[in-house]
Design a protein around this motif. Structure first.
Motif, mmCIF file in Angstrom:
data_model
loop_
_atom_site.group_PDB
_atom_site.id
_atom_site.type_symbol
_atom_site.label_atom_id
_atom_site.label_comp_id
_atom_site.label_asym_id
_atom_site.label_seq_id
_atom_site.Cartn_x
_atom_site.Cartn_y
_atom_site.Cartn_z
ATOM 1 N N LEU A 68 0.858 -1.175 0.000
ATOM 2 C CA LEU A 68 0.000 0.000 0.000
ATOM 3 C C LEU A 68 0.902 1.235 0.000
ATOM 4 N N ARG A 69 0.630 2.121 -0.916
ATOM 5 C CA ARG A 69 1.487 3.308 -1.066
ATOM 6 C C ARG A 69 0.664 4.574 -0.816
ATOM 7 N N LEU A 70 1.173 5.414 0.074
ATOM 8 C CA LEU A 70 0.534 6.686 0.409
ATOM 9 C C LEU A 70 1.326 7.813 -0.247
ATOM 10 N N ASP A 71 0.678 8.539 -1.153
ATOM 11 C CA ASP A 71 1.290 9.706 -1.802
ATOM 12 C C ASP A 71 0.694 10.973 -1.208
ATOM 13 N N MET A 72 1.549 11.961 -0.944
ATOM 14 C CA MET A 72 1.073 13.209 -0.356
ATOM 15 C C MET A 72 1.809 14.403 -0.939
ATOM 16 N N ILE A 73 1.127 15.537 -0.923
ATOM 17 C CA ILE A 73 1.737 16.834 -1.216
ATOM 18 C C ILE A 73 1.441 17.732 -0.017
ATOM 19 N N VAL A 74 2.485 18.218 0.625
ATOM 20 C CA VAL A 74 2.326 18.974 1.872
ATOM 21 C C VAL A 74 3.157 20.251 1.807
ATOM 22 N N GLU A 75 2.562 21.349 2.248
ATOM 23 C CA GLU A 75 3.271 22.617 2.407
ATOM 24 C C GLU A 75 3.205 23.023 3.877
ATOM 25 N N SER A 76 4.330 23.511 4.410
ATOM 26 C CA SER A 76 4.385 23.863 5.823
ATOM 27 C C SER A 76 5.147 25.165 6.000
ATOM 28 N N GLU A 77 4.633 26.032 6.893
ATOM 29 C CA GLU A 77 5.303 27.303 7.150
ATOM 30 C C GLU A 77 6.680 27.083 7.758
ATOM 31 N N ARG A 78 6.797 26.128 8.640
ATOM 32 C CA ARG A 78 8.083 25.779 9.237
ATOM 33 C C ARG A 78 8.210 24.257 9.255
ATOM 34 N N ALA A 79 9.399 23.764 9.524
ATOM 35 C CA ALA A 79 9.647 22.322 9.521
ATOM 36 C C ALA A 79 8.660 21.620 10.447
ATOM 37 N N GLN A 80 7.989 20.620 9.918
ATOM 38 C CA GLN A 80 6.976 19.906 10.682
ATOM 39 C C GLN A 80 7.245 18.412 10.618
ATOM 40 N N GLU A 81 7.449 17.791 11.784
ATOM 41 C CA GLU A 81 7.647 16.349 11.838
ATOM 42 C C GLU A 81 6.293 15.654 11.788
ATOM 43 N N MET A 82 6.169 14.675 10.875
ATOM 44 C CA MET A 82 4.908 13.972 10.701
ATOM 45 C C MET A 82 5.156 12.476 10.530
ATOM 46 N N PHE A 83 4.165 11.706 10.931
ATOM 47 C CA PHE A 83 4.195 10.257 10.758
ATOM 48 C C PHE A 83 2.871 9.810 10.149
ATOM 49 N N ALA A 84 2.925 8.708 9.411
ATOM 50 C CA ALA A 84 1.712 8.087 8.879
ATOM 51 C C ALA A 84 1.617 6.688 9.467
ATOM 52 N N ARG A 85 0.451 6.356 10.012
ATOM 53 C CA ARG A 85 0.225 5.033 10.602
ATOM 54 C C ARG A 85 -0.944 4.367 9.875
ATOM 55 N N LEU A 86 -0.635 3.260 9.219
ATOM 56 C CA LEU A 86 -1.676 2.465 8.558
ATOM 57 C C LEU A 86 -2.303 1.524 9.577
ATOM 58 N N ASN A 87 -3.625 1.491 9.611
ATOM 59 C CA ASN A 87 -4.362 0.619 10.527
ATOM 60 C C ASN A 87 -5.300 -0.264 9.711
ATOM 61 N N ILE A 88 -5.217 -1.584 9.917
ATOM 62 C CA ILE A 88 -6.130 -2.523 9.260
ATOM 63 C C ILE A 88 -6.735 -3.415 10.337
ATOM 64 N N ARG A 89 -8.050 -3.292 10.518
ATOM 65 C CA ARG A 89 -8.734 -4.112 11.512
ATOM 66 C C ARG A 89 -9.209 -5.407 10.853
ATOM 67 N N HIS A 90 -8.863 -6.533 11.478
ATOM 68 C CA HIS A 90 -9.319 -7.839 10.991
ATOM 69 C C HIS A 90 -9.757 -8.648 12.205
ATOM 70 N N GLY A 91 -11.081 -8.866 12.306
ATOM 71 C CA GLY A 91 -11.605 -9.534 13.490
ATOM 72 C C GLY A 91 -11.357 -8.681 14.714
ATOM 73 N N PRO A 92 -10.886 -9.271 15.812
ATOM 74 C CA PRO A 92 -10.634 -8.508 17.036
ATOM 75 C C PRO A 92 -9.280 -7.795 17.021
ATOM 76 N N ASN A 93 -8.478 -8.011 16.009
ATOM 77 C CA ASN A 93 -7.115 -7.486 15.962
ATOM 78 C C ASN A 93 -6.987 -6.334 14.975
#
Length: 257
Positions: A169-194
């Protein structure tokens, strides 16, 4: 003939309504407060309708064209998706003092733990030649006294159709920021109880970037896929403006080992 008559009647009604509100503008200075409250209520109802029409009209009359759904797709792409907030107008289109769990359209939710929110967002129209998405999402953060800020982006049910551990799975983004911004992306896939989670740090030094999530190294149960979403996590967002110009998710098979 019928269409011409209908247009004449519509123009007549428009002139009547405009004349009524022009008179109300003048009368508002001197009318009794009880009548003024009633007039204000009606004015607010009309303003909401007019604001919505204006928002949609501006969106449709500006490039990139809404509905084009143009997405950059690498070879062997099986599925691609751009969430609603970047594909078309959503409600609300903007808000200040945003509370946690505030929805932006049907797919995006803001989460934070601020005791006093100094966070605002608004949907903006993209106009750069290199922008494929019609809309962007701008967040203004002033004083931030919380410990976390994130955007949760729900993927549609079809994102799980045929999904296997042999997929990337590939996440493409275009982001503009006034100052340096640390960011993370977390993929979540629910399957049953997990729920499987994969975290990637985002390098927003460049305006356009992408990260991949390899499902091969997860315990994802292909027969029990229930829902999928992506959390965009902001680290130290205080006193910054971040504009996410585009978000797309694509799926393709990983190379055989």
């Amino acid at each position: 003939m019928f269409d011409r008559l209908r247009n004449i009647l519509a123009e007549f009604r428009h002139r009547q309504i405009l004349r009524f509100w022009s008179g109300g503008r003048e009368d508002a200075r001197n009318m009794p407060l009880s009548e003024l409250r009633n007039l204000r209520r009606k004015a607010n109802q009309i303003r909401r309708v007019v604001d919505t029409i204006n928002h949609v009209a501006v969106s449709r009359l500006t490039l990139p064209v809404i509905g084009s759904n143009a997405i950059r797709k690498p070879p062997r792409t099986e599925w691609a998706y751009r969430p609603q907030a970047w594909a078309g107008p959503v409600y609300p289109s903007g808000l200040a003092a945003v509370t946690s769990k505030q929805k932006i359209g049907d797919e995006v939710t803001i989460f934070h733990d601020c005791t006093q929110s100094e966070l605002a967002f608004r949907q903006v129209r993209n106009t750069h030649e290199e922008d494929f998405s019609p809309f962007g999402l701008r967040m203004d953060v002033f004083n931030f006294d919380g410990s976390f800020l994130s955007l949760a982006i729900e993927m549609p049910p079809e994102s799980l159709q045929g999904l296997k551990r042999s997929h990337l799975l590939r996440l493409d983004m275009i982001v503009e920021s006034e100052r340096a911004q640390e960011m993370f992306a977390r993929l979540n896939i629910r399957h049953g109880p997990n729920t499987e989670q994969i975290v990637r740090e985002l390098d927003i030094g460049a305006r356009s970037f992408w990260v991949e999530f390899d499902l091969y190294y997860t315990q994802f149960n292909e027969e029990r896929g229930d829902s999928m979403w992506v959390d965009l996590i902001f680290e130290g967002p205080s006193m910054n403006q971040v504009t996410i110009r585009d978000v797309t998710m694509i799926r393709r098979p990983r190379a055989s080992i």
